[in-house]
Design an enzyme around this catalytic site. Structure first.
Site, PDB file in Angstrom:
ATOM      1  N   ASP A   1       8.219  -3.231   6.867  1.00 52.64           N
ATOM      2  CA  ASP A   1       9.125  -2.945   5.755  1.00 52.64           C
ATOM      3  C   ASP A   1       9.605  -1.499   5.856  1.00 52.64           C
ATOM      4  OD1 ASP A   1      10.188  -3.555   2.926  1.00 52.64           O
ATOM      5  OD2 ASP A   1       9.051  -1.706   2.628  1.00 52.64           O
TER       6      ASP A   1
ATOM      7  N   HIS B   1      17.243  -2.366  -3.223  1.00 52.37           N
ATOM      8  CA  HIS B   1      16.150  -1.395  -3.363  1.00 52.37           C
ATOM      9  C   HIS B   1      15.990  -0.958  -4.821  1.00 52.37           C
ATOM     10  CE1 HIS B   1      14.064   2.118  -1.022  1.00 52.37           C
ATOM     11  NE2 HIS B   1      13.297   1.637  -1.972  1.00 52.37           N
TER      12      HIS B   1
ATOM     13  N   SER C   1      13.691  -5.832  -3.989  1.00 50.50           N
ATOM     14  CA  SER C   1      12.488  -5.062  -4.301  1.00 50.50           C
ATOM     15  C   SER C   1      12.643  -4.672  -5.763  1.00 50.50           C
ATOM     16  CB  SER C   1      12.421  -3.823  -3.403  1.00 50.50           C
ATOM     17  OG  SER C   1      11.269  -3.087  -3.705  1.00 50.50           O
TER      18      SER C   1
ATOM     19  N   TYR D   1      14.375   6.032   3.897  1.00 49.57           N
ATOM     20  CA  TYR D   1      13.090   6.616   4.299  1.00 49.57           C
ATOM     21  C   TYR D   1      13.331   7.651   5.400  1.00 49.57           C
ATOM     22  CZ  TYR D   1      10.768   2.817   1.707  1.00 49.57           C
ATOM     23  OH  TYR D   1      10.348   1.946   0.730  1.00 49.57           O
TER      24      TYR D   1
ATOM     25  N   TRP E   1       7.374   3.646   4.982  1.00 48.24           N
ATOM     26  CA  TRP E   1       7.897   4.757   4.186  1.00 48.24           C
ATOM     27  C   TRP E   1       7.303   6.087   4.654  1.00 48.24           C
ATOM     28  CZ3 TRP E   1       6.648   5.668  -1.742  1.00 48.24           C
ATOM     29  CH2 TRP E   1       7.427   6.742  -2.219  1.00 48.24           C
TER      30      TRP E   1
HETATM   31  N1  LIG Z   1      10.834   0.809  -4.153  1.00 48.88           N
HETATM   32  C1  LIG Z   1      10.349   0.232  -3.084  1.00 48.88           C
HETATM   33  O1  LIG Z   1      10.892  -0.727  -2.619  1.00 48.88           O
HETATM   34  C2  LIG Z   1       9.104   0.795  -2.456  1.00 48.88           C
HETATM   35  C3  LIG Z   1       8.375   1.802  -3.099  1.00 48.88           C
HETATM   36  C4  LIG Z   1       7.167   2.218  -2.553  1.00 48.88           C
HETATM   37  C5  LIG Z   1       6.703   1.631  -1.395  1.00 48.88           C
HETATM   38  N2  LIG Z   1       7.441   0.665  -0.759  1.00 48.88           N
HETATM   39  C6  LIG Z   1       6.969   0.033   0.498  1.00 48.88           C
HETATM   40  O2  LIG Z   1       5.600  -0.285   0.392  1.00 48.88           O
HETATM   41  C7  LIG Z   1       4.866   0.347   1.441  1.00 48.88           C
HETATM   42  C8  LIG Z   1       3.461   0.650   0.996  1.00 48.88           C
HETATM   43  O3  LIG Z   1       3.401   1.472  -0.120  1.00 48.88           O
HETATM   44  P1  LIG Z   1       3.083   3.019  -0.037  1.00 48.88           P
HETATM   45  O4  LIG Z   1       3.217   3.451   1.385  1.00 48.88           O
HETATM   46  O5  LIG Z   1       3.915   3.675  -1.077  1.00 48.88           O
HETATM   47  O6  LIG Z   1       1.591   3.147  -0.529  1.00 48.88           O
HETATM   48  P2  LIG Z   1       0.188   2.554  -0.041  1.00 48.88           P
HETATM   49  O7  LIG Z   1       0.385   1.561   1.023  1.00 48.88           O
HETATM   50  O8  LIG Z   1      -0.521   2.133  -1.276  1.00 48.88           O
HETATM   51  O9  LIG Z   1      -0.544   3.868   0.509  1.00 48.88           O
HETATM   52  C9  LIG Z   1      -0.244   4.317   1.788  1.00 48.88           C
HETATM   53  C10 LIG Z   1      -0.909   5.658   2.083  1.00 48.88           C
HETATM   54  O10 LIG Z   1      -2.324   5.611   1.918  1.00 48.88           O
HETATM   55  C11 LIG Z   1      -2.972   6.328   2.977  1.00 48.88           C
HETATM   56  N3  LIG Z   1      -3.732   5.307   3.746  1.00 48.88           N
HETATM   57  C12 LIG Z   1      -3.294   4.101   4.192  1.00 48.88           C
HETATM   58  N4  LIG Z   1      -4.283   3.427   4.800  1.00 48.88           N
HETATM   59  C13 LIG Z   1      -5.375   4.200   4.736  1.00 48.88           C
HETATM   60  C14 LIG Z   1      -6.710   4.045   5.179  1.00 48.88           C
HETATM   61  N5  LIG Z   1      -7.108   2.913   5.787  1.00 48.88           N
HETATM   62  N6  LIG Z   1      -7.595   5.042   4.951  1.00 48.88           N
HETATM   63  C15 LIG Z   1      -7.214   6.162   4.325  1.00 48.88           C
HETATM   64  N7  LIG Z   1      -5.952   6.389   3.871  1.00 48.88           N
HETATM   65  C16 LIG Z   1      -5.040   5.409   4.085  1.00 48.88           C
HETATM   66  C17 LIG Z   1      -1.871   6.986   3.797  1.00 48.88           C
HETATM   67  O11 LIG Z   1      -1.501   8.263   3.272  1.00 48.88           O
HETATM   68  P3  LIG Z   1      -2.379   9.600   3.439  1.00 48.88           P
HETATM   69  O12 LIG Z   1      -3.045   9.549   4.758  1.00 48.88           O
HETATM   70  O13 LIG Z   1      -1.410  10.706   3.301  1.00 48.88           O
HETATM   71  O14 LIG Z   1      -3.331   9.586   2.283  1.00 48.88           O
HETATM   72  C18 LIG Z   1      -0.717   6.033   3.536  1.00 48.88           C
HETATM   73  O15 LIG Z   1       0.539   6.611   3.751  1.00 48.88           O
HETATM   74  C19 LIG Z   1       5.733   1.573   1.779  1.00 48.88           C
HETATM   75  O16 LIG Z   1       5.424   2.126   3.032  1.00 48.88           O
HETATM   76  C20 LIG Z   1       7.102   0.969   1.698  1.00 48.88           C
HETATM   77  O17 LIG Z   1       7.390   0.223   2.872  1.00 48.88           O
HETATM   78  C21 LIG Z   1       8.615   0.237  -1.285  1.00 48.88           C
END
Ligand SMILES: NC(=O)c1ccc[n+]([C@@H]2O[C@H](COP(=O)([O-])OP(=O)(O)OC[C@H]3O[C@@H](n4cnc5c(N)ncnc54)[C@H](OP(=O)(O)O)[C@@H]3O)[C@@H](O)[C@H]2O)c1
Length: 327
Positions: A51, A121, A152, A56, A21
């Site tokens: 994913d 979605h 999802s 996105y 995303w």
């Molecule tokens: N409705 C749906 O179906 C839906 C909704 C949400 C998400 N998703 C899927 O789930 C995936 C994961 O969720 P998410 O991306 O929303 O949130 P997440 O994985 O909880 O957080 C990701 C963010 O945290 C930071 N980060 C990641 N690893 C890190 C590390 N090791 N150290 C420091 N900062 C780090 C980065 O942003 P910064 O560097 O900017 O802080 C990154 O973009 C998405 O990419 C997407 O594929 C699906």
């Protein structure tokens, strides 16, 4: 990297996979160069499952993944999603005509003959009471446009309803130290039916990385700025729906449990992997170092029963009362 079966698909997916995303949009600007380096790093670390979604970055994320696939020889399984192109979420929107358009567009952007896994979605709850939608997805599988499909979901109840449909292969749901309810009733049910589980938002949008502070700021086009109260989409997708300051307090408590040489992100991901029902966690990332940090979670030792109990207590006291009844 260790691998786990994804439901009945026959695929073994990296237990730390990649969520694409942030490299698409709504997380501030990410250059194409950084996005490609991040994707390559994921594959270097053994990730074989990505994913994404058609929305996105309005297709950008899918296009970058197509580019990656051309540059790498490893098998890369891509799960995409459809449904959020609708201006308003309605059951009628999930029509054969719309689904055909969304699938064909994703096929073009991913430069694929068939989509590996298509997920609805976060459709409205009522969609799960319309078997004809799932019948259409079966038709797309028969036509060869999809290898498999899944959903999802926002809520546990939707997840439970979704797995009544026998060809739903996977359920993607928010699951992390701040969102523990899926493990209670849904996980055992999904396991019994051999349905794969994708743990999304595993780092609570960055809260569980331990790097955020009370005075952290986010760019204007980052949902952590503009969706804190659910202004654009479900508030649960931003910081898992947890009040920011309360979340930081809980993170401070969790930090005290960290073994030395383990980062907070790794610890939070390792917590997720303690649940056998989970096929993979799909942390997002914008830079290669983040991906490398996250992938190391797969190599860590199991967390002790005492630590698991302490995290449950922190959740029960600080976080659960805010989120349990909602999702
Ligand atoms: N409705 C749906 O179906 C839906 C909704 C949400 C998400 N998703 C899927 O789930 C995936 C994961 O969720 P998410 O991306 O929303 O949130 P997440 O994985 O909880 O957080 C990701 C963010 O945290 C930071 N980060 C990641 N690893 C890190 C590390 N090791 N150290 C420091 N900062 C780090 C980065 O942003 P910064 O560097 O900017 O802080 C990154 O973009 C998405 O990419 C997407 O594929 C699906």
């Amino acid at each position: 990297m260790k691998y786990r079966p994804l439901g009945r698909t026959g695929w073994n997916v990296s237990e730390i996979s990649f969520g694409a995303w942030a490299i698409g949009g709504f997380w501030g600007q990410v250059s194409e160069e950084d996005a490609m380096k991040t994707l390559h790093k994921a594959i270097d670390c053994g990730v074989n499952f990505i994913d994404t979604a058609d929305v996105y970055g309005d297709g950008r994320s899918e296009r970058l993944i197509a580019k990656l696939k051309k540059q790498r020889r490893e098998e890369i399984i891509v799960a995409t999603k459809a449904g959020r192109k609708l201006p308003r979420q309605t059951v009628e929107g999930y029509s054969r005509e719309n689904l055909t358009t969304w699938i064909d567009d994703s096929l073009k952007r991913l430069e694929a003959d068939a989509l590996d896994l298509l997920q609805l979605h976060c459709p409205p709850t009522d969609a799960y009471y319309h078997p004809e939608i799932f019948g259409m997805l079966d038709d797309f599988v028969k036509e060869g446009k999809l290898l498999y499909y899944g959903v999802s979901v926002e809520r546990v109840e939707e997840a439970l309803k979704a797995i009544e449909f026998p060809n739903v292969q996977s359920v993607q749901i928010i699951f992390n130290c701040f969102r523990q309810r899926p493990a209670e009733l849904f996980f055992p049910n999904a396991q019994e039916k051999k349905v794969g589980i994708l743990a999304r938002v595993p780092l609570a949008s960055g809260l569980l990385t331990g790097k955020l502070r009370r005075d952290s700021t986010f760019p204007a086009d980052d949902h952590r700025n503009f969706n804190r109260h659910g202004e654009m989409f479900d508030v649960g997708e931003t910081f898992s729906g947890v009040d920011y300051d309360r979340g930081l307090e809980a993170v401070d408590q969790i930090k005290k449990l960290l073994p030395s040489d383990v980062s907070m992100s790794q610890f939070a991901l390792r917590w997720i992997l303690m649940f056998d029902a989970v096929s993979c966690a799909i942390p997002g990332g914008k830079r290669p170092e983040q991906v490398a940090d996250n992938c190391r979670a797969s190599e860590l030792a199991l967390l002790s029963a005492e630590i698991m109990t302490e995290i449950k207590q922190i959740y029960d006291e600080k976080i659960g009362p805010q989120v349990r009844q909602r999702w």
